[in-house]
Design a protein around this motif. Structure first.
Motif, mmCIF file in Angstrom:
data_model
loop_
_atom_site.group_PDB
_atom_site.id
_atom_site.type_symbol
_atom_site.label_atom_id
_atom_site.label_comp_id
_atom_site.label_asym_id
_atom_site.label_seq_id
_atom_site.Cartn_x
_atom_site.Cartn_y
_atom_site.Cartn_z
ATOM 1 N N SER A 101 -81.312 90.656 -4.394
ATOM 2 C CA SER A 101 -81.533 91.957 -3.740
ATOM 3 C C SER A 101 -80.178 92.520 -3.324
ATOM 4 O O SER A 101 -79.895 92.732 -2.133
ATOM 5 N N PHE A 102 -79.328 92.753 -4.316
ATOM 6 C CA PHE A 102 -77.952 93.145 -4.044
ATOM 7 C C PHE A 102 -77.857 94.516 -3.371
ATOM 8 O O PHE A 102 -77.040 94.721 -2.475
ATOM 9 N N ALA A 103 -78.699 95.447 -3.783
ATOM 10 C CA ALA A 103 -78.673 96.787 -3.186
ATOM 11 C C ALA A 103 -79.035 96.711 -1.710
ATOM 12 O O ALA A 103 -78.437 97.406 -0.873
ATOM 13 N N ASP A 104 -80.006 95.864 -1.372
ATOM 14 C CA ASP A 104 -80.375 95.680 0.033
ATOM 15 C C ASP A 104 -79.214 95.087 0.814
ATOM 16 O O ASP A 104 -78.996 95.435 1.981
ATOM 17 N N GLY A 105 -78.471 94.199 0.178
ATOM 18 C CA GLY A 105 -77.309 93.604 0.829
ATOM 19 C C GLY A 105 -76.241 94.637 1.143
ATOM 20 O O GLY A 105 -75.652 94.628 2.225
ATOM 21 N N VAL A 121 -62.386 90.793 4.209
ATOM 22 C CA VAL A 121 -63.441 89.889 3.728
ATOM 23 C C VAL A 121 -64.779 90.625 3.688
ATOM 24 O O VAL A 121 -65.564 90.482 2.746
ATOM 25 N N LEU A 122 -65.032 91.442 4.705
ATOM 26 C CA LEU A 122 -66.262 92.237 4.733
ATOM 27 C C LEU A 122 -66.291 93.231 3.577
ATOM 28 O O LEU A 122 -67.318 93.394 2.903
ATOM 29 N N LEU A 123 -65.156 93.878 3.330
ATOM 30 C CA LEU A 123 -65.076 94.835 2.226
ATOM 31 C C LEU A 123 -65.275 94.133 0.880
ATOM 32 O O LEU A 123 -65.923 94.675 -0.017
ATOM 33 N N LYS A 124 -64.734 92.926 0.756
ATOM 34 C CA LYS A 124 -64.912 92.167 -0.487
ATOM 35 C C LYS A 124 -66.381 91.782 -0.677
ATOM 36 O O LYS A 124 -66.907 91.828 -1.797
ATOM 37 N N MET A 125 -67.044 91.401 0.400
ATOM 38 C CA MET A 125 -68.468 91.074 0.320
ATOM 39 C C MET A 125 -69.253 92.272 -0.214
ATOM 40 O O MET A 125 -70.111 92.130 -1.096
ATOM 41 N N GLU A 126 -68.942 93.444 0.310
ATOM 42 C CA GLU A 126 -69.647 94.651 -0.131
ATOM 43 C C GLU A 126 -69.338 94.962 -1.591
ATOM 44 O O GLU A 126 -70.248 95.266 -2.382
ATOM 45 N N LEU A 129 -71.181 92.617 -3.912
ATOM 46 C CA LEU A 129 -72.603 92.956 -3.997
ATOM 47 C C LEU A 129 -72.820 94.181 -4.887
ATOM 48 O O LEU A 129 -73.777 94.225 -5.672
ATOM 49 N N GLN A 130 -71.945 95.161 -4.757
ATOM 50 C CA GLN A 130 -72.061 96.371 -5.584
ATOM 51 C C GLN A 130 -71.882 96.032 -7.063
ATOM 52 O O GLN A 130 -72.619 96.541 -7.923
ATOM 53 N N THR A 131 -70.916 95.153 -7.357
ATOM 54 C CA THR A 131 -70.675 94.737 -8.739
ATOM 55 C C THR A 131 -71.883 93.985 -9.298
ATOM 56 O O THR A 131 -72.335 94.247 -10.425
ATOM 57 N N LYS A 132 -72.413 93.063 -8.510
ATOM 58 C CA LYS A 132 -73.576 92.281 -8.954
ATOM 59 C C LYS A 132 -74.802 93.173 -9.142
ATOM 60 O O LYS A 132 -75.589 92.966 -10.075
#
Length: 217
Positions: A101-105, A121-126, A129-132
């Motif tokens: 549920s990448f969009a939800d993330g 790190v937060l920006l990388k997490m986002e 998720l957008q890439t996935k």
């Protein structure tokens, strides 16, 4: 303990100047100490700059270098005291990733991104998720194209793997029924399993009786 080793190496080197191997180990030990302290200092800076996720990652790296560094516990205590509720989002993100549920993330992280805009790190997490999510959507389009090309079994595999449950159920049921009509029981079971249709699987493959249970008449 790296500090204890430093003292030990110094004593040995003083006693035997020709012990080059000990000098080399002592130099490596000092290098590790410096790296661990540098990571802890960077983590402290991140705490002051409101970068909790980045601080947490740096403290993990610092602990990997020198677990007994007293600064790490002090900084970890400060991090948890100030940002415990924020850092608790990590398990939620992992849960959403597991279900794809990448969009939800991405949506879930938006509020934290606004609150901590400089946390790398937060920006990388986002970004991850957008890439996935983009890759998952590409796979969805591929599966749709396969369906149109009458390659339904290949499409089902993608729907199932990428957790498009509604499409997987629809196509799994369709292919399963077709296989049943042809008398291909095992193939039908496979389609039902891929489609996430346990009742259909149970219908075709009933659970064997427990040992010692009376046989049904």
């Amino acid at each position: 303990d790296l500090l204890g080793l430093e003292s030990l190496f110094a004593a040995i080197v003083n006693a035997t100047k020709d012990f080059d191997g000990v000098e080399e180990m002592a130099a490596q030990n000092r290098k590790t100490l410096e790296k661990a302290r540098g990571l802890a200092a960077a983590a402290q800076q991140c705490l002051e700059e409101q970068k909790p996720f980045e601080a947490q990652e740096l403290l993990k790296q610092a602990a990997a270098e020198w677990k007994l560094n007293p600064e790490i516990k002090t900084l970890n205590d400060r991090l948890q005291e100030k940002f415990a509720a924020v850092l608790a989002v990590a398990p939620k993100i992992q849960e959403l990733e597991k279900s794809q549920s990448f969009a939800d993330g991405v949506s879930f992280l938006q509020g934290f991104k606004t609150q901590f805009p400089k946390d790398s790190v937060l920006l990388k997490m986002e970004n991850d998720l957008q890439t996935k999510n983009a890759q998952r959507q590409e796979d969805f389009k591929k599966a749709q194209a396969l369906e149109k090309a009458t390659k339904a079994a290949e499409a089902l595999e993608i729907y199932a793997r990428r957790n498009f449950s509604a499409e997987a159920k629809r196509l799994g049921r369709q292919l399963g029924k077709q296989a049943e009509k042809k008398g291909e029981k095992e193939k039908a079971i496979n389609f039902y399993e891929m489609g996430g249709l346990p009742d259909e699987v149970k219908r075709l493959r009933p659970k064997p009786p427990e040992p010692g249970a009376p046989a049904k008449k």
